[in-house]
Scaffold this active site. Structure first.
Site, PDB file in Angstrom:
ATOM      1  N   GLU A  12      69.635  26.175  29.585  1.00 41.11           N
ATOM      2  CA  GLU A  12      69.552  27.159  28.494  1.00 41.11           C
ATOM      3  C   GLU A  12      68.152  27.148  27.857  1.00 41.11           C
ATOM      4  OE1 GLU A  12      71.089  29.633  27.435  1.00 41.11           O
ATOM      5  OE2 GLU A  12      70.475  29.919  25.350  1.00 41.11           O
TER       6      GLU A  12
ATOM      7  N   TRP B 132      70.520  51.816  27.506  1.00 43.79           N
ATOM      8  CA  TRP B 132      70.008  50.769  28.377  1.00 43.79           C
ATOM      9  C   TRP B 132      70.230  51.321  29.785  1.00 43.79           C
ATOM     10  CZ3 TRP B 132      71.571  47.581  32.377  1.00 43.79           C
ATOM     11  CH2 TRP B 132      70.764  46.450  32.625  1.00 43.79           C
TER      12      TRP B 132
ATOM     13  N   CYS C 262      74.177  49.895  25.649  1.00 46.61           N
ATOM     14  CA  CYS C 262      74.120  51.241  25.103  1.00 46.61           C
ATOM     15  C   CYS C 262      74.971  51.294  23.837  1.00 46.61           C
ATOM     16  CB  CYS C 262      74.606  52.311  26.066  1.00 46.61           C
ATOM     17  SG  CYS C 262      73.745  52.368  27.618  1.00 46.61           S
TER      18      CYS C 262
ATOM     19  N   ASN D  67      78.720  55.476  27.070  1.00 43.71           N
ATOM     20  CA  ASN D  67      78.434  54.074  27.429  1.00 43.71           C
ATOM     21  C   ASN D  67      79.240  53.756  28.678  1.00 43.71           C
ATOM     22  OD1 ASN D  67      76.989  53.788  25.122  1.00 43.71           O
ATOM     23  ND2 ASN D  67      78.392  52.386  24.120  1.00 43.71           N
ATOM     24  N   GLY D  68      78.679  52.958  29.577  1.00 49.12           N
ATOM     25  CA  GLY D  68      79.434  52.567  30.769  1.00 49.12           C
ATOM     26  C   GLY D  68      78.797  53.121  32.029  1.00 49.12           C
TER      27      GLY D  68
ATOM     28  N   HIS E  40      61.974  18.290  45.842  1.00 56.46           N
ATOM     29  CA  HIS E  40      62.383  18.923  47.098  1.00 56.46           C
ATOM     30  C   HIS E  40      61.892  20.363  47.149  1.00 56.46           C
ATOM     31  CE1 HIS E  40      64.679  15.469  48.339  1.00 56.46           C
ATOM     32  NE2 HIS E  40      65.196  15.403  47.123  1.00 56.46           N
TER      33      HIS E  40
ATOM     34  N   GLU F  34      63.373  34.395  28.478  1.00 52.39           N
ATOM     35  CA  GLU F  34      63.871  35.637  27.873  1.00 52.39           C
ATOM     36  C   GLU F  34      62.923  36.173  26.805  1.00 52.39           C
ATOM     37  OE1 GLU F  34      68.707  35.908  27.702  1.00 52.39           O
ATOM     38  OE2 GLU F  34      67.776  34.466  26.373  1.00 52.39           O
TER      39      GLU F  34
ATOM     40  N   LYS G  68      66.099  30.551  27.557  1.00 45.93           N
ATOM     41  CA  LYS G  68      65.637  31.066  26.253  1.00 45.93           C
ATOM     42  C   LYS G  68      64.150  31.345  26.308  1.00 45.93           C
ATOM     43  CE  LYS G  68      68.135  31.992  24.668  1.00 45.93           C
ATOM     44  NZ  LYS G  68      69.406  32.539  24.562  1.00 45.93           N
TER      45      LYS G  68
ATOM     46  N   LYS H  35      72.042  42.900  24.573  1.00 48.88           N
ATOM     47  CA  LYS H  35      72.846  41.791  24.084  1.00 48.88           C
ATOM     48  C   LYS H  35      74.257  41.811  24.655  1.00 48.88           C
ATOM     49  CE  LYS H  35      73.633  39.008  20.135  1.00 48.88           C
ATOM     50  NZ  LYS H  35      72.904  37.902  20.775  1.00 48.88           N
TER      51      LYS H  35
ATOM     52  N   ARG I 179      72.007  46.696  21.586  1.00 48.69           N
ATOM     53  CA  ARG I 179      72.796  47.007  22.785  1.00 48.69           C
ATOM     54  C   ARG I 179      71.953  47.700  23.855  1.00 48.69           C
ATOM     55  NH1 ARG I 179      78.614  47.163  21.397  1.00 48.69           N
ATOM     56  NH2 ARG I 179      78.880  48.181  23.383  1.00 48.69           N
TER      57      ARG I 179
HETATM   58  C1  G6P Z   1      73.597  39.030  27.820  1.00 46.17           C
HETATM   59  C2  G6P Z   1      72.883  38.437  26.633  1.00 46.17           C
HETATM   60  C3  G6P Z   1      72.995  36.902  26.673  1.00 46.17           C
HETATM   61  C4  G6P Z   1      74.452  36.495  26.736  1.00 46.17           C
HETATM   62  C5  G6P Z   1      75.192  37.156  27.910  1.00 46.17           C
HETATM   63  C6  G6P Z   1      76.688  36.964  27.804  1.00 46.17           C
HETATM   64  O1  G6P Z   1      72.929  38.723  28.985  1.00 46.17           O
HETATM   65  O2  G6P Z   1      71.515  38.829  26.628  1.00 46.17           O
HETATM   66  O3  G6P Z   1      72.389  36.369  25.523  1.00 46.17           O
HETATM   67  O4  G6P Z   1      74.540  35.110  26.875  1.00 46.17           O
HETATM   68  O5  G6P Z   1      74.962  38.565  27.889  1.00 46.17           O
HETATM   69  O6  G6P Z   1      77.157  37.645  26.668  1.00 46.17           O
HETATM   70  P1  G6P Z   1      78.507  37.289  25.938  1.00 46.17           P
HETATM   71  O7  G6P Z   1      78.620  38.307  24.830  1.00 46.17           O
HETATM   72  O8  G6P Z   1      79.598  37.467  26.962  1.00 46.17           O
HETATM   73  O9  G6P Z   1      78.424  35.903  25.440  1.00 46.17           O
END
Ligand code: G6P
Length: 587
Positions: A464, A75, A2, A99-100, A487, A471, A468, A582, A27
């Site tokens: 990762e 969000w 947010c 926010n929060g 397995h 996502e 990716k 993010k 955000r």
């Molecule tokens: C969210 C983002 C990810 C990120 C994670 C941790 O899930 O979408 O891309 O890796 O948060 O965020 P940070 O800011 O703590 O690296």
């Protein structure tokens, strides 16, 4: 998670608020709204969908001749994305954005309902609004201070009151800054929102109440606090796409430059880095991609420095029993420095008297400020929701830490230092092979399941790669330790199922190739990423051979670009994938 923008000054705030929200869209972006105030008149406009939907609505209405306003991009936590649940919320004389998460919202709501308060949304925010309104008898600071004593959880609020021309802000466990312009004051959840207007700002600390008139007055429990004015280093044009179609692509392409910047201070100078071998145990704690960067760090540190390392998801670490019976260092990895669970994990370690080290991108973030020591990555602003360049730099720093630990444990290999200098160039060469990634993407983008396999460091990297891909493309994808696939999950492999195998660890190469054979025998489309020529499969991407410390750095960009190209072919909203945010500032 947010985003908040607030403004008080000499202009009609519409442009500033909408522009600010667009800069904060990373955000959260499921609904948004603004509130404008002119004398006692208040106008609230809210919309579901992206900021562009709100903008359309705002542009179609006759607006108040306001000089003050607040805005929010959401969000969803409590309540679906809808106009009713979008912020700003209004109860009685109070209008606010939040926010929060207010954790005791249902309890408080029950009490307020008995007192006759009528609610129009399912949100915890409206409850907080009602609590502040309950205590408001003309003294806003008093009402805010009384209310925050009742609110449990995390909050950043930007508030105005019907019968006052002042703007207010307060926060706990969710960041908020005050920006200073020329007779104009801004409030924002981060500097990106207002960087087009000012780079001068102060950070609000926990429960400081900020009262904005012509000047800014900050108090904590009624006592005046003097705020330090900081200068932001990000520039307004760092938010430009520079001709790239997506931020994700732009940010991947920036990797050579940001690697150079991040690695430079340590070339021929590892003294600046902590020596992990001074500890008996390392806990790496993070979320999402940052946690996967930690998996690479774990493998490198354990293999090369014979040091015990655990990697934990921060949301688990903060609540689980952690045994601190050895000299331990807790490494927190976070791009934003504001991820709620990672902050909580850091505080837990600190409470137990354990040393903390943060690998972080945002200077001035909560984790950067509260951790015992810090290593900053030089990613600059990362706008695409799916992290690429910041993850790459987290891996680079962990590789350096592992190398230094290995030297302390007796490694005698000076060639590695020479290799560090070549990394940006090698990554650039990998990035230049766009056609190869597109060709692979074309071969796999119509599939609904994709598997990644690897062993040891290659498994760490593949996690990762898989994240990716899912996502940004919404294709179901899983990463498996190559030996484990059979397995169970191999039952999902059939004719044409893409299996992307990462094979760079020479010690275990033959074993992984056997696993590739197993999936090939079941019809899989086999894509290999290796530092050797491996023939007989559908696609090979051959990367340069490097020391084990830095080998992942030439594999990661291939995976990021494959994910990007697949998402593009599928027509996905690459920079803002659905449901993600993010900066995850709530639990
Ligand atoms: C969210 C983002 C990810 C990120 C994670 C941790 O899930 O979408 O891309 O890796 O948060 O965020 P940070 O800011 O703590 O690296």
């Amino acid at each position: 998670m947010c985003g908040i923008v607030g403004y008080k000054g000499k202009q009609q705030p519409k442009e500033i608020l909408i522009e600010g929200l667009k800069n904060l869209e990373y955000r959260g972006y499921d609904s948004s709204g603004i509130a404008l105030k002119d004398g006692n008149e208040i106008q609230v406009i809210r919309s579901v969908g992206k900021i562009s939907c709100l903008e359309e609505k705002v542009n179609s209405e006759k607006l108040l001749d306001a000089r003050m306003g607040i805005a929010h991009t959401r969000w969803a936590t409590h309540g679906v994305p809808s106009v009713e649940n979008a912020h700003p919320h209004r109860v009685g004389k109070v209008t606010l954005v939040h926010n929060g998460i207010i954790e005791n919202a249902s309890e408080l709501k029950e009490k307020l309902l008995k007192e006759g308060v009528v609610f129009n949304s399912e949100t915890d925010t409206e409850v907080a609004c009602a609590v502040i309104n309950k205590y408001y008898e003309g003294d806003a600071v008093k009402a805010i201070n009384k209310a925050i004593k009742e609110l449990k959880g995390s909050y950043a609020f930007c508030i105005f009151f019907e019968d006052s021309d002042k703007l207010y802000a307060v926060r706990k466990d969710s960041p908020l800054i005050v920006g200073y312009g020329d007779d104009e004051i801004y409030v924002a959840s981060d500097i990106a929102a207002i960087i087009n207007y000012t780079n001068q700002y102060s950070l609000l600390e926990e429960n400081e109440v900020c009262e904005i008139d012509k000047d800014v007055k900050v108090t904590l429990n009624g006592k005046k606090v003097k705020k330090e004015i900081l200068t932001a280093t990000i520039s307004a044009d760092s938010k430009d796409k520079c001709g790239y179609e997506h931020y994700m692509l732009k940010e991947i392409m920036e990797e050579p430059v940001v690697l150079e910047k991040t690695l430079k201070p340590y070339v021929d100078n590892l003294d600046k880095l902590p020596d992990l071998t001074e500890y008996e145990e390392i806990h790496i704690v993070a979320c999402g991609s940052a946690m996967y960067a930690g998996m690479i760090g774990k493998t490198l540190i354990e293999e090369n420095a014979n040091l015990r390392v655990t990697v934990e998801v921060a949301s688990e670490y903060r609540y689980k029993k952690v045994i601190y019976d050895r000299k331990t260092l807790v490494i927190l990895i976070s791009q934003s420095g504001e991820t709620a669970d990672t902050i909580a994990a850091m505080r837990k370690a600190k409470m137990a008297g354990i040393e903390t080290l943060a690998i972080v991108n945002v200077v001035g973030s909560t984790i950067a400020r509260e951790s015992g020591s810090q290593i900053f990555i030089e990613a600059g602003p990362e706008i695409a929701v799916a992290t690429t360049k910041a993850y790459m730099l987290q891996v680079a720093i962990l590789s350096l830490l592992a190398y230094k630990a290995a030297l302390s444990s007796g490694l005698d290999d000076k060639n590695v230092m020479a290799e560090i200098k070549k990394i940006p160039r090698m990554v650039r060469e990998i990035l230049d092979r766009r056609d190869d990634y597109l060709e692979i993407a074309k071969a796999i983008y119509k599939r609904e399941d994709i598997f990644f396999i690897g062993r040891k460091i290659d498994y760490a990297v593949s996690m990762e790669g898989s994240l990716k891909l899912k996502e940004v493309s919404y294709i179901h994808s899983e990463a498996y330790q190559a030996g484990e696939l059979k397995h169970g999950t191999i039952s999902l492999v059939d004719d044409g199922t893409p299996v992307i195998s990462i094979i760079t660890d020479k010690d275990i190469r033959e074993k992984t190739i056997s696993n590739v054979q197993e999936v090939k025998a079941r019809g899989a489309k086999c894509i290999i990423i290796s530092n050797e020529e491996i023939t007989g499969y559908d696609h090979l991407i051959q990367v340069p051979e490097m020391s084990n410390f830095f080998q992942p750095l030439v594999v990661v960009p291939c995976l990021q670009l494959i994910a990007y190209e697949v998402a593009k072919l599928r027509g996905c909203d690459i920079d803002k994938p659905k449901n993600l945010a993010k900066s995850v500032t709530v639990e």
